[in-house]
Design a protein around this motif. Structure first.
Motif, PDB file in Angstrom:
ATOM      1  N   LYS A  54     -11.240   7.523  19.365  1.00 40.68           N
ATOM      2  CA  LYS A  54     -11.848   6.188  19.402  1.00 40.68           C
ATOM      3  C   LYS A  54     -11.050   5.179  18.587  1.00 40.68           C
ATOM      4  CE  LYS A  54     -16.465   7.912  20.245  1.00 40.68           C
ATOM      5  NZ  LYS A  54     -17.864   7.898  19.845  1.00 40.68           N
ATOM      6  N   ARG A  55      -9.748   5.458  18.439  1.00 39.38           N
ATOM      7  CA  ARG A  55      -8.818   4.549  17.747  1.00 39.38           C
ATOM      8  C   ARG A  55      -9.269   4.227  16.321  1.00 39.38           C
ATOM      9  NH1 ARG A  55      -4.717   2.751  20.111  1.00 39.38           N
ATOM     10  NH2 ARG A  55      -4.651   0.768  19.034  1.00 39.38           N
ATOM     11  N   ARG A  56      -9.765   5.231  15.640  1.00 35.83           N
ATOM     12  CA  ARG A  56     -10.161   5.064  14.245  1.00 35.83           C
ATOM     13  C   ARG A  56      -8.989   5.451  13.363  1.00 35.83           C
ATOM     14  NH1 ARG A  56     -16.308   6.658  13.375  1.00 35.83           N
ATOM     15  NH2 ARG A  56     -15.823   5.494  11.512  1.00 35.83           N
ATOM     16  N   LEU A  57      -8.597   4.539  12.481  1.00 40.88           N
ATOM     17  CA  LEU A  57      -7.448   4.763  11.617  1.00 40.88           C
ATOM     18  C   LEU A  57      -7.908   5.310  10.269  1.00 40.88           C
ATOM     19  CD1 LEU A  57      -4.347   4.433  11.443  1.00 40.88           C
ATOM     20  CD2 LEU A  57      -4.780   2.246  10.331  1.00 40.88           C
ATOM     21  N   TYR A  58      -7.302   6.415   9.883  1.00 38.20           N
ATOM     22  CA  TYR A  58      -7.568   7.025   8.592  1.00 38.20           C
ATOM     23  C   TYR A  58      -6.355   6.845   7.690  1.00 38.20           C
ATOM     24  CZ  TYR A  58     -11.664   9.380  10.489  1.00 38.20           C
ATOM     25  OH  TYR A  58     -12.889   9.647  11.045  1.00 38.20           O
ATOM     26  N   VAL A  59      -6.591   6.765   6.387  1.00 40.63           N
ATOM     27  CA  VAL A  59      -5.523   6.651   5.393  1.00 40.63           C
ATOM     28  C   VAL A  59      -5.584   7.884   4.505  1.00 40.63           C
ATOM     29  CG1 VAL A  59      -4.608   5.301   3.462  1.00 40.63           C
ATOM     30  CG2 VAL A  59      -5.608   4.138   5.430  1.00 40.63           C
ATOM     31  N   ASN A  60      -4.427   8.476   4.243  1.00 45.99           N
ATOM     32  CA  ASN A  60      -4.316   9.641   3.373  1.00 45.99           C
ATOM     33  C   ASN A  60      -4.289   9.156   1.927  1.00 45.99           C
ATOM     34  OD1 ASN A  60      -3.259  11.775   1.772  1.00 45.99           O
ATOM     35  ND2 ASN A  60      -2.387  12.703   3.603  1.00 45.99           N
ATOM     36  N   VAL A  61      -5.350   9.445   1.190  1.00 50.06           N
ATOM     37  CA  VAL A  61      -5.501   8.957  -0.184  1.00 50.06           C
ATOM     38  C   VAL A  61      -4.401   9.514  -1.089  1.00 50.06           C
ATOM     39  CG1 VAL A  61      -7.049   8.886  -2.183  1.00 50.06           C
ATOM     40  CG2 VAL A  61      -7.984   8.701   0.127  1.00 50.06           C
ATOM     41  N   GLU A  62      -4.088  10.787  -0.929  1.00 52.69           N
ATOM     42  CA  GLU A  62      -3.053  11.416  -1.766  1.00 52.69           C
ATOM     43  C   GLU A  62      -1.692  10.757  -1.541  1.00 52.69           C
ATOM     44  OE1 GLU A  62      -3.261  15.497  -0.632  1.00 52.69           O
ATOM     45  OE2 GLU A  62      -5.265  15.756  -1.470  1.00 52.69           O
ATOM     46  N   GLU A  63      -1.338  10.540  -0.282  1.00 49.89           N
ATOM     47  CA  GLU A  63      -0.041   9.920   0.030  1.00 49.89           C
ATOM     48  C   GLU A  63      -0.012   8.457  -0.396  1.00 49.89           C
ATOM     49  OE1 GLU A  63       2.769  11.306   0.933  1.00 49.89           O
ATOM     50  OE2 GLU A  63       1.836  13.277   1.020  1.00 49.89           O
ATOM     51  N   PHE A  64      -1.157   7.774  -0.289  1.00 53.05           N
ATOM     52  CA  PHE A  64      -1.229   6.396  -0.775  1.00 53.05           C
ATOM     53  C   PHE A  64      -0.945   6.353  -2.269  1.00 53.05           C
ATOM     54  CE2 PHE A  64      -3.876   3.234  -2.977  1.00 53.05           C
ATOM     55  CZ  PHE A  64      -3.260   2.081  -2.533  1.00 53.05           C
ATOM     56  N   ASN A  65      -1.566   7.257  -3.024  1.00 52.45           N
ATOM     57  CA  ASN A  65      -1.344   7.298  -4.474  1.00 52.45           C
ATOM     58  C   ASN A  65       0.119   7.580  -4.807  1.00 52.45           C
ATOM     59  OD1 ASN A  65      -4.003   6.713  -5.136  1.00 52.45           O
ATOM     60  ND2 ASN A  65      -4.598   8.861  -5.143  1.00 52.45           N
ATOM     61  N   LYS A  66       0.741   8.494  -4.081  1.00 50.36           N
ATOM     62  CA  LYS A  66       2.165   8.786  -4.297  1.00 50.36           C
ATOM     63  C   LYS A  66       3.014   7.553  -3.991  1.00 50.36           C
ATOM     64  CE  LYS A  66       1.844  13.662  -3.058  1.00 50.36           C
ATOM     65  NZ  LYS A  66       2.228  14.657  -2.027  1.00 50.36           N
ATOM     66  N   TRP A  67       2.674   6.856  -2.904  1.00 44.28           N
ATOM     67  CA  TRP A  67       3.421   5.670  -2.507  1.00 44.28           C
ATOM     68  C   TRP A  67       3.316   4.592  -3.583  1.00 44.28           C
ATOM     69  CZ3 TRP A  67       1.915   0.611  -1.278  1.00 44.28           C
ATOM     70  CH2 TRP A  67       2.899  -0.170  -0.688  1.00 44.28           C
ATOM     71  N   VAL A  68       2.108   4.382  -4.119  1.00 45.40           N
ATOM     72  CA  VAL A  68       1.908   3.382  -5.173  1.00 45.40           C
ATOM     73  C   VAL A  68       2.728   3.745  -6.406  1.00 45.40           C
ATOM     74  CG1 VAL A  68       0.220   2.431  -6.798  1.00 45.40           C
ATOM     75  CG2 VAL A  68      -0.352   2.620  -4.382  1.00 45.40           C
ATOM     76  N   GLU A  69       2.685   5.012  -6.799  1.00 44.14           N
ATOM     77  CA  GLU A  69       3.453   5.450  -7.974  1.00 44.14           C
ATOM     78  C   GLU A  69       4.938   5.239  -7.748  1.00 44.14           C
ATOM     79  OE1 GLU A  69       2.120   9.446  -8.465  1.00 44.14           O
ATOM     80  OE2 GLU A  69       0.179   8.812  -9.261  1.00 44.14           O
ATOM     81  N   ASN A  70       5.410   5.503  -6.553  1.00 44.45           N
ATOM     82  CA  ASN A  70       6.818   5.310  -6.224  1.00 44.45           C
ATOM     83  C   ASN A  70       7.188   3.831  -6.273  1.00 44.45           C
ATOM     84  OD1 ASN A  70       9.420   6.203  -5.444  1.00 44.45           O
ATOM     85  ND2 ASN A  70       8.975   5.573  -3.349  1.00 44.45           N
ATOM     86  N   GLN A  71       6.276   2.963  -5.803  1.00 43.72           N
ATOM     87  CA  GLN A  71       6.516   1.530  -5.849  1.00 43.72           C
ATOM     88  C   GLN A  71       6.642   1.054  -7.302  1.00 43.72           C
ATOM     89  OE1 GLN A  71       7.078  -0.420  -3.015  1.00 43.72           O
ATOM     90  NE2 GLN A  71       7.138   1.681  -2.282  1.00 43.72           N
ATOM     91  N   SER A  72       5.775   1.586  -8.157  1.00 42.60           N
ATOM     92  CA  SER A  72       5.821   1.222  -9.586  1.00 42.60           C
ATOM     93  C   SER A  72       7.129   1.672 -10.217  1.00 42.60           C
ATOM     94  CB  SER A  72       4.636   1.858 -10.322  1.00 42.60           C
ATOM     95  OG  SER A  72       3.435   1.349  -9.834  1.00 42.60           O
ATOM     96  N   LEU A  73       7.559   2.877  -9.882  1.00 44.86           N
ATOM     97  CA  LEU A  73       8.821   3.406 -10.398  1.00 44.86           C
ATOM     98  C   LEU A  73       9.995   2.553  -9.929  1.00 44.86           C
ATOM     99  CD1 LEU A  73       8.883   7.296 -10.278  1.00 44.86           C
ATOM    100  CD2 LEU A  73       9.528   5.823 -12.165  1.00 44.86           C
ATOM    101  N   SER A  74       9.979   2.207  -8.635  1.00 52.18           N
ATOM    102  CA  SER A  74      11.069   1.393  -8.081  1.00 52.18           C
ATOM    103  C   SER A  74      11.145   0.040  -8.781  1.00 52.18           C
ATOM    104  CB  SER A  74      10.864   1.184  -6.581  1.00 52.18           C
ATOM    105  OG  SER A  74      10.933   2.399  -5.899  1.00 52.18           O
ATOM    106  N   ASN A  75      10.004  -0.566  -9.026  1.00 51.60           N
ATOM    107  CA  ASN A  75       9.982  -1.878  -9.690  1.00 51.60           C
ATOM    108  C   ASN A  75      10.496  -1.766 -11.121  1.00 51.60           C
ATOM    109  OD1 ASN A  75       8.990  -3.112  -7.431  1.00 51.60           O
ATOM    110  ND2 ASN A  75       6.872  -2.981  -8.069  1.00 51.60           N
ATOM    111  N   CYS A  76      10.184  -0.689 -11.807  1.00 47.27           N
ATOM    112  CA  CYS A  76      10.673  -0.490 -13.179  1.00 47.27           C
ATOM    113  C   CYS A  76      12.187  -0.334 -13.210  1.00 47.27           C
ATOM    114  CB  CYS A  76      10.022   0.735 -13.818  1.00 47.27           C
ATOM    115  SG  CYS A  76       8.282   0.501 -14.213  1.00 47.27           S
ATOM    116  N   LEU A  77      12.730   0.413 -12.241  1.00 52.79           N
ATOM    117  CA  LEU A  77      14.163   0.653 -12.213  1.00 52.79           C
ATOM    118  C   LEU A  77      14.929  -0.600 -11.822  1.00 52.79           C
ATOM    119  CD1 LEU A  77      14.205   4.171 -10.498  1.00 52.79           C
ATOM    120  CD2 LEU A  77      14.552   3.632 -12.920  1.00 52.79           C
ATOM    121  N   GLN A  78      14.335  -1.469 -10.999  1.00 58.45           N
ATOM    122  CA  GLN A  78      15.023  -2.689 -10.575  1.00 58.45           C
ATOM    123  C   GLN A  78      14.985  -3.762 -11.651  1.00 58.45           C
ATOM    124  OE1 GLN A  78      13.198  -3.885  -6.925  1.00 58.45           O
ATOM    125  NE2 GLN A  78      14.033  -2.160  -5.763  1.00 58.45           N
ATOM    126  N   GLY A  79      13.925  -3.743 -12.479  1.00 58.91           N
ATOM    127  CA  GLY A  79      13.737  -4.808 -13.470  1.00 58.91           C
ATOM    128  C   GLY A  79      14.497  -4.610 -14.676  1.00 58.91           C
TER     129      GLY A  79
END
Length: 79
Positions: A54-79
């Motif tokens: 029925k075209r229901r989109l689910y989000v993987n909470v664990e992978e979202f958390n990993k992605w956020v942590e990776n984004q934070s790490l990337s921003n720290c390394l660039q700054g």
């Protein structure tokens, strides 16, 4: 009820997959933000998101958390 002694402790996630609306409610993100990441290939179907019946989109909470942590790490390394 016992108080949490370690405020920095990671709270286990009761569900691995949540509906898009629940993800948006919990994180403050908009559905458009999620769809844009999917369209750009930043988030992969089957890993970060899952399109079910029925075209229901689910989000993987664990992978979202990993992605956020990776984004934070990337921003720290660039700054």
């Amino acid at each position: 009820m016992q108080a949490n002694a370690d405020a920095g402790a990671t709270v286990p996630t009761p569900y691995r997959w949540v509906l898009l609306a629940e993800h948006c409610r919990r994180t403050g993100e908009t559905p458009q933000m999620v769809h844009t990441r999917r369209k750009r290939g930043i988030w992969l179907d089957g890993k970060h998101t899952l399109l079910a019946t029925k075209r229901r989109l689910y989000v993987n909470v664990e992978e979202f958390n990993k992605w956020v942590e990776n984004q934070s790490l990337s921003n720290c390394l660039q700054g």
